[in-house]
Enzyme design. Structure first.
Site, PDB file in Angstrom:
ATOM      1  N   ARG A   1      26.584  33.078  25.015  1.00 25.94           N
ATOM      2  CA  ARG A   1      25.427  33.845  25.496  1.00 25.94           C
ATOM      3  C   ARG A   1      24.268  32.919  25.858  1.00 25.94           C
ATOM      4  NH1 ARG A   1      21.565  37.867  22.404  1.00 25.94           N
ATOM      5  NH2 ARG A   1      20.872  39.186  24.131  1.00 25.94           N
TER       6      ARG A   1
ATOM      7  N   HIS B   1      22.148  32.987  29.307  1.00 30.18           N
ATOM      8  CA  HIS B   1      20.690  33.172  29.343  1.00 30.18           C
ATOM      9  C   HIS B   1      19.981  31.956  29.940  1.00 30.18           C
ATOM     10  CE1 HIS B   1      19.968  36.871  26.605  1.00 30.18           C
ATOM     11  NE2 HIS B   1      21.155  36.936  27.158  1.00 30.18           N
TER      12      HIS B   1
ATOM     13  N   ASN C   1      15.751  37.180  24.608  1.00 33.17           N
ATOM     14  CA  ASN C   1      16.125  35.919  23.964  1.00 33.17           C
ATOM     15  C   ASN C   1      15.850  35.903  22.461  1.00 33.17           C
ATOM     16  OD1 ASN C   1      17.167  34.754  26.233  1.00 33.17           O
ATOM     17  ND2 ASN C   1      15.241  33.781  26.856  1.00 33.17           N
TER      18      ASN C   1
ATOM     19  N   HIS D   1      31.669  39.955  26.701  1.00 33.34           N
ATOM     20  CA  HIS D   1      31.440  40.860  25.564  1.00 33.34           C
ATOM     21  C   HIS D   1      32.729  41.154  24.792  1.00 33.34           C
ATOM     22  CE1 HIS D   1      27.471  42.392  27.541  1.00 33.34           C
ATOM     23  NE2 HIS D   1      27.363  41.198  27.004  1.00 33.34           N
TER      24      HIS D   1
HETATM   25  C1  HEM Z   1      25.696  41.760  32.866  1.00 33.06           C
HETATM   26  C2  HEM Z   1      24.658  41.901  32.149  1.00 33.06           C
HETATM   27  C3  HEM Z   1      24.590  41.694  30.670  1.00 33.06           C
HETATM   28  C4  HEM Z   1      23.871  42.439  29.806  1.00 33.06           C
HETATM   29  C5  HEM Z   1      23.015  43.641  30.151  1.00 33.06           C
HETATM   30  C6  HEM Z   1      24.066  41.887  28.499  1.00 33.06           C
HETATM   31  C7  HEM Z   1      23.470  42.346  27.351  1.00 33.06           C
HETATM   32  C8  HEM Z   1      23.750  41.915  26.088  1.00 33.06           C
HETATM   33  C9  HEM Z   1      23.151  42.421  24.894  1.00 33.06           C
HETATM   34  C10 HEM Z   1      22.073  43.499  24.842  1.00 33.06           C
HETATM   35  C11 HEM Z   1      23.722  41.806  23.842  1.00 33.06           C
HETATM   36  C12 HEM Z   1      23.457  42.073  22.369  1.00 33.06           C
HETATM   37  C13 HEM Z   1      22.154  41.499  21.913  1.00 33.06           C
HETATM   38  C14 HEM Z   1      21.850  41.984  20.523  1.00 33.06           C
HETATM   39  O1  HEM Z   1      21.647  43.190  20.394  1.00 33.06           O
HETATM   40  O2  HEM Z   1      21.832  41.167  19.588  1.00 33.06           O
HETATM   41  C15 HEM Z   1      24.682  40.876  24.361  1.00 33.06           C
HETATM   42  C16 HEM Z   1      25.460  40.060  23.590  1.00 33.06           C
HETATM   43  C17 HEM Z   1      26.304  39.125  24.099  1.00 33.06           C
HETATM   44  N1  HEM Z   1      26.481  38.825  25.431  1.00 33.06           N
HETATM   45 FE1  HEM Z   1      25.756  39.859  26.998  1.00 33.06          FE
HETATM   46  N2  HEM Z   1      24.923  40.838  28.582  1.00 33.06           N
HETATM   47  C18 HEM Z   1      25.267  40.668  29.891  1.00 33.06           C
HETATM   48  C19 HEM Z   1      26.062  39.666  30.396  1.00 33.06           C
HETATM   49  C20 HEM Z   1      26.669  38.691  29.648  1.00 33.06           C
HETATM   50  C21 HEM Z   1      27.362  37.549  30.185  1.00 33.06           C
HETATM   51  C22 HEM Z   1      27.441  37.211  31.667  1.00 33.06           C
HETATM   52  C23 HEM Z   1      27.857  36.853  29.120  1.00 33.06           C
HETATM   53  C24 HEM Z   1      28.655  35.590  29.138  1.00 33.06           C
HETATM   54  C25 HEM Z   1      29.478  35.270  30.089  1.00 33.06           C
HETATM   55  C26 HEM Z   1      27.469  37.553  27.921  1.00 33.06           C
HETATM   56  C27 HEM Z   1      27.832  37.195  26.659  1.00 33.06           C
HETATM   57  C28 HEM Z   1      27.387  37.828  25.510  1.00 33.06           C
HETATM   58  C29 HEM Z   1      27.859  37.483  24.190  1.00 33.06           C
HETATM   59  C30 HEM Z   1      28.914  36.443  23.852  1.00 33.06           C
HETATM   60  C31 HEM Z   1      27.158  38.289  23.304  1.00 33.06           C
HETATM   61  C32 HEM Z   1      27.242  38.254  21.776  1.00 33.06           C
HETATM   62  C33 HEM Z   1      26.210  37.267  21.272  1.00 33.06           C
HETATM   63  C34 HEM Z   1      26.211  37.014  19.784  1.00 33.06           C
HETATM   64  O3  HEM Z   1      27.034  37.561  19.071  1.00 33.06           O
HETATM   65  O4  HEM Z   1      25.349  36.250  19.353  1.00 33.06           O
HETATM   66  N3  HEM Z   1      26.735  38.651  28.284  1.00 33.06           N
HETATM   67  N4  HEM Z   1      24.667  40.951  25.738  1.00 33.06           N
END
Ligand code: HEM
Length: 379
Positions: free
Chosen positions: A67, A71, A99, A200
């Protein structure tokens, strides 16, 4: 009838996926697949060995690092600006709401890696490259595809404002049109959107990222049992708890994220919408039924994302501390510019005699700077 529909979806999805090139993407000018071959041949080994050890203690770090790269790249390009702490000039990207949930362990891992790499190679590798390789290895070490990343990124001198950061990172409440528009601005396609959202398949989300789908009324596009269980974790809209992104295989990088979407078990509006919208539904169905195809496309989209607006050559700097700009880097770049103007006919390194590795003189040197300094000494 259902199988005919699935066949159509898979055919349509294959057409969308065919928008990808099936060869290793050509790096943008300034990046290469062999960038540190002579200056830090141990780089990839150092990063992978460190991460293997750390993931044994905390597999969640892999999601945090993946992530972090996303970002970084979506906000003013992959320049490690997300790592910069706020300064007298104002709050940094880290202070922007999306972030705030980046994992502290991910920032620490990058700093630890920076120290290890410096010990072995000197300060020749950018923080932005460390983030890109760490994200790649996080995917591979949790079961995902192994792929090569072009290297040679330089670290940015500035961070984006909180407002710019907010505008560049779409919220989880986004609908597909909003997501497509946001990605379109940075030259990512509809297929890239579906593919990268597959990130995700690992990691966690806080309740506040999806309780808009539970309260005050339940989203009809969410499976009822899934919603009931989510309500147990998140008994109110603003609960601080968190849950896994992928209920089937939470710590494994696979295609189960798409299987979840087909079963209305996607967490965010931005996830589940991909299986409702006619522009994205077919590719979701295709990836749900074909893990290998998803892996191929994920690798390609990651390489593409990892090259967004990169700084190369003499742009930016190689930070000695990933959280702060090099002190005096402003003055250094003035000296660099002056030397470049003074020296109209630099020789190529291989045709210069008495060539010395300039990182022994100034570790954050660029290749142009090396040239200029070499000539001023031995010219
Ligand atoms: C397309 C739009 C995207 C949205 C709206 C989005 C949104 C989010 C949100 C809201 C979370 C959870 C944050 C939390 O509540 O702690 C999350 C987690 C995550 N996102 Fe996305 N995301 C997007 C795209 C991506 C992309 C492109 C990747 C990587 C290629 C990604 C990888 C991750 C990962 C691995 C997590 C888990 C992080 C953790 O466990 O620390 N996301 N994302």
């Amino acid at each position: 009838m259902a199988s005919m529909l699935m066949c159509f979806l898979i055919f349509f999805g294959a057409t969308l996926a065919a928008g990808f090139s099936d060869t290793q993407p050509k790096p943008v000018p300034g990046l290469s697949y062999t960038f540190y071959k002579s200056t830090c041949p141990e780089l990839e080994w150092i990063i992978r060995t460190y991460l293997k050890k750390e993931f044994k203690k905390d597999i969640g770090l892999a999601a945090g690092l993946l992530r972090l790269h996303f970002h970084d790249c979506f906000v003013q390009g992959c320049d490690a600006s997300v790592l910069l702490d706020g300064s007298a000039s104002g709050p940094s990207e880290q202070d922007a709401p999306p972030n705030l949930t980046l994992r502290p362990a991910a920032f620490k891992a990058i700093n630890d890696l920076r120290a290890l790499i410096d010990k072995m190679c000197g300060v020749v590798v950018s923080c932005a490259d460390v983030v890109a390789v760490a994200a790649r290895d996080s995917v591979a070490l949790t079961g995902g595809p192994h792929y090569k990343v072009p290297l040679g990124r330089r670290d940015g001198l500035t961070f984006a404002t909180v407002n710019v950061t907010l505008a560049d990172l779409p919220p989880p409440t986004s609908n597909v049109s909003f997501l497509i528009n946001t990605l379109n601005k940075i030259n990512l396609t509809v297929a890239d959107l579906v593919t990268l959202s597959g990130g995700h398949t690992i990691g966690l989300a806080h309740c506040t990222s999806f309780t808009n789908r539970l309260y005050p009324t339940q989203d009809t596009n969410m499976d009822k049992t899934f919603a009931k269980n989510l309500k147990l974790t998140c008994p109110a809209a603003n609960t601080t708890n968190s849950t896994v992104n992928d209920i089937r295989t939470p710590n494994t990088f696979d295609n189960k994220y798409y299987v979840n979407l087909v079963n209305k078990e996607g967490l965010f509006t931005s996830d589940q919408g991909l299986f409702s919208d006619f522009r994205t539904k077919a590719l979701v169905a295709l990836f749900a039924s074909n893990k290998i195809l998803f892996f191929e496309h994920f690798a390609l989209s990651m390489v593409k994302m990892g090259q967004i607006s990169v700084l190369t050559g003499s742009q930016g700097e190689i930070r000695t501390n990933c959280s702060a700009r090099n002190s005096g880097s402003g003055l250094w770049s003035v000296v660099e510019d002056l030397l470049e103007q003074l020296l109209e006919f630099p020789c190529r390194p291989q045709s210069c005699t008495h060539w010395i590795p300039i990182h022994q003189v100034k570790s954050s040197s660029s290749s142009n700077l090396e040239h200029a300094l070499h000539l001023s000494r031995f010219g």
